[in-house]
Design a protein around this motif. Sequence first.
Motif, PDB file in Angstrom:
ATOM      1  N   GLY A 254      15.028  -4.451   7.085  1.00  0.00           N
ATOM      2  CA  GLY A 254      14.441  -3.463   6.013  1.00  0.00           C
ATOM      3  C   GLY A 254      12.704  -3.744   5.658  1.00  0.00           C
ATOM      4  N   GLY A 255      12.247  -4.507   6.720  1.00  0.00           N
ATOM      5  CA  GLY A 255      10.987  -4.755   6.645  1.00  0.00           C
ATOM      6  C   GLY A 255       9.679  -3.382   6.397  1.00  0.00           C
ATOM      7  N   LEU A 256      10.372  -2.376   7.085  1.00  0.00           N
ATOM      8  CA  LEU A 256       9.668  -1.151   7.019  1.00  0.00           C
ATOM      9  C   LEU A 256       9.400  -0.700   5.413  1.00  0.00           C
ATOM     10  CD1 LEU A 256      10.942   0.834  10.191  1.00  0.00           C
ATOM     11  CD2 LEU A 256       8.339  -0.215   9.723  1.00  0.00           C
ATOM     12  N   ARG A 257      10.277  -0.975   4.769  1.00  0.00           N
ATOM     13  CA  ARG A 257      10.410  -0.445   3.310  1.00  0.00           C
ATOM     14  C   ARG A 257       9.351  -1.162   2.591  1.00  0.00           C
ATOM     15  NH1 ARG A 257      15.056   1.397   1.119  1.00  0.00           N
ATOM     16  NH2 ARG A 257      14.292   0.732  -0.923  1.00  0.00           N
ATOM     17  N   GLU A 258       8.747  -2.026   3.009  1.00  0.00           N
ATOM     18  CA  GLU A 258       7.429  -2.813   2.196  1.00  0.00           C
ATOM     19  C   GLU A 258       6.303  -2.009   2.769  1.00  0.00           C
ATOM     20  OE1 GLU A 258       6.986  -6.936   2.506  1.00  0.00           O
ATOM     21  OE2 GLU A 258       8.967  -7.266   3.136  1.00  0.00           O
ATOM     22  N   LEU A 259       6.370  -1.072   3.758  1.00  0.00           N
ATOM     23  CA  LEU A 259       4.817  -0.529   3.875  1.00  0.00           C
ATOM     24  C   LEU A 259       4.840   0.879   3.254  1.00  0.00           C
ATOM     25  CD1 LEU A 259       4.974  -1.520   7.886  1.00  0.00           C
ATOM     26  CD2 LEU A 259       3.838  -2.771   5.670  1.00  0.00           C
ATOM     27  N   ARG A 260       4.431   0.988   2.044  1.00  0.00           N
ATOM     28  CA  ARG A 260       4.463   2.494   1.369  1.00  0.00           C
ATOM     29  C   ARG A 260       3.105   2.665   1.090  1.00  0.00           C
ATOM     30  NH1 ARG A 260       9.290   2.954  -1.947  1.00  0.00           N
ATOM     31  NH2 ARG A 260      10.674   0.827  -1.654  1.00  0.00           N
ATOM     32  N   TRP A 261       3.075   4.116   1.023  1.00  0.00           N
ATOM     33  CA  TRP A 261       1.762   4.849   0.739  1.00  0.00           C
ATOM     34  C   TRP A 261       1.458   4.642  -0.581  1.00  0.00           C
ATOM     35  CZ3 TRP A 261      -1.607   6.518   4.249  1.00  0.00           C
ATOM     36  CH2 TRP A 261      -2.591   7.387   3.825  1.00  0.00           C
ATOM     37  N   GLY A 262       0.266   4.221  -0.915  1.00  0.00           N
ATOM     38  CA  GLY A 262      -0.295   3.878  -2.214  1.00  0.00           C
ATOM     39  C   GLY A 262      -1.882   4.253  -2.424  1.00  0.00           C
ATOM     40  N   ARG A 263      -2.355   3.988  -3.797  1.00  0.00           N
ATOM     41  CA  ARG A 263      -3.634   4.308  -3.923  1.00  0.00           C
ATOM     42  C   ARG A 263      -4.603   3.206  -3.603  1.00  0.00           C
ATOM     43  NH1 ARG A 263      -2.769   6.441 -10.137  1.00  0.00           N
ATOM     44  NH2 ARG A 263      -1.439   8.313  -9.789  1.00  0.00           N
ATOM     45  N   ASN A 264      -5.816   3.295  -3.658  1.00  0.00           N
ATOM     46  CA  ASN A 264      -6.734   2.495  -3.339  1.00  0.00           C
ATOM     47  C   ASN A 264      -6.764   1.828  -2.084  1.00  0.00           C
ATOM     48  OD1 ASN A 264      -7.607   2.700  -6.061  1.00  0.00           O
ATOM     49  ND2 ASN A 264      -6.116   1.125  -6.621  1.00  0.00           N
ATOM     50  N   GLY A 265      -6.378   2.821  -0.992  1.00  0.00           N
ATOM     51  CA  GLY A 265      -6.517   2.450   0.378  1.00  0.00           C
ATOM     52  C   GLY A 265      -5.401   1.603   0.850  1.00  0.00           C
ATOM     53  N   HIS A 266      -4.305   1.272   0.200  1.00  0.00           N
ATOM     54  CA  HIS A 266      -3.240   0.418   0.510  1.00  0.00           C
ATOM     55  C   HIS A 266      -2.433   1.043   1.538  1.00  0.00           C
ATOM     56  CE1 HIS A 266      -4.296  -2.760  -2.100  1.00  0.00           C
ATOM     57  NE2 HIS A 266      -4.038  -1.825  -3.406  1.00  0.00           N
ATOM     58  N   GLY A 267      -2.247   2.386   1.292  1.00  0.00           N
ATOM     59  CA  GLY A 267      -1.246   3.122   2.188  1.00  0.00           C
ATOM     60  C   GLY A 267      -1.992   3.046   3.519  1.00  0.00           C
ATOM     61  N   SER A 268      -3.170   3.396   3.602  1.00  0.00           N
ATOM     62  CA  SER A 268      -3.838   3.454   5.050  1.00  0.00           C
ATOM     63  C   SER A 268      -4.174   2.269   5.861  1.00  0.00           C
ATOM     64  CB  SER A 268      -5.443   4.064   4.717  1.00  0.00           C
ATOM     65  OG  SER A 268      -6.063   3.286   3.979  1.00  0.00           O
ATOM     66  N   ASP A 269      -4.048   0.965   4.924  1.00  0.00           N
ATOM     67  CA  ASP A 269      -3.905  -0.223   5.401  1.00  0.00           C
ATOM     68  C   ASP A 269      -2.763  -0.484   6.012  1.00  0.00           C
ATOM     69  OD1 ASP A 269      -6.368  -1.106   4.611  1.00  0.00           O
ATOM     70  OD2 ASP A 269      -5.848  -2.162   2.749  1.00  0.00           O
ATOM     71  N   ASN A 270      -1.537   0.065   5.498  1.00  0.00           N
ATOM     72  CA  ASN A 270      -0.158   0.112   6.169  1.00  0.00           C
ATOM     73  C   ASN A 270      -0.136   0.590   7.324  1.00  0.00           C
ATOM     74  OD1 ASN A 270       0.708  -1.874   3.938  1.00  0.00           O
ATOM     75  ND2 ASN A 270       1.531  -0.157   2.858  1.00  0.00           N
ATOM     76  N   THR A 271      -0.670   1.960   7.379  1.00  0.00           N
ATOM     77  CA  THR A 271      -0.578   2.785   8.688  1.00  0.00           C
ATOM     78  C   THR A 271      -1.690   1.773   9.821  1.00  0.00           C
ATOM     79  OG1 THR A 271      -0.590   4.907   7.354  1.00  0.00           O
ATOM     80  CG2 THR A 271      -1.579   4.935   9.735  1.00  0.00           C
TER      81      THR A 271
END
Length: 227
Positions: free
Chosen positions: A17-34
């Motif tokens: 379930g490690g992919l669950r930790e990579l969520r889209w969020g504000r302040n650039g966090h989503g793009s960091d996960n991408t």
Amino acid sequence: MATRDWVRLPTGWIQDGGLRELRWGRNGHGSDNTAALMTLTAIAHIADDASGIARLTYDMLCAATGLSRAKLSNGLDVLERIKVVTRTPEGRSTYKLANYNPQGGWAKLPARSMYSAGRIAAFDDFSLRRATELDALKLFFLFVARRDRDTNMANISYDKIREYTSIERPRIKAALSFLASLSLVYVEQVPSSVNDHGVANAYRVVGVDSYVHMGTRGRRMDSIDFE
């Protein structure tokens, strides 16, 4: 950059379930996960088949992925945080795929087919501004991990996709469409194991065992079981 048709990718973290930790969020966090999943792709493509260690400079990683140095650094921070990649195992510009074991616990990640002119072609269409891009990469890695060797497809329901990735059902279809438009995954329609007269989607990763598909396996696909 990649010279092999496919490479070994450790998948324990995906199965857990490690992919669950990579969520889209504000302040650039989503793009960091991408950026993290883009970077992982490039590292896995170069990693040594025996050790799982890749020797890559920032310039090489940026060229392969199209990421800026700052975004690449952020992506590496994410990979280290979720314990998927270890930095500098053998000095500067080296990266190790965590829990790498050539004897097992891995899946085939397409390599050669993803490149054009030394870069990962699909990433040319990434802006790092859309949740759909992150969702698509999460699906890509999930399908790689869940690919059935006999059918060469990932046979997985929307409910299980959500369970493994945390992608809500309304966003799955958009992510699948984007992934298909990048020619990373083919969506196949196969007989449903739930409804005798229905069909279900299964997902074939482009560039892996391309000789195994509906046309070559025919009726053997009738026995596919879905999660």
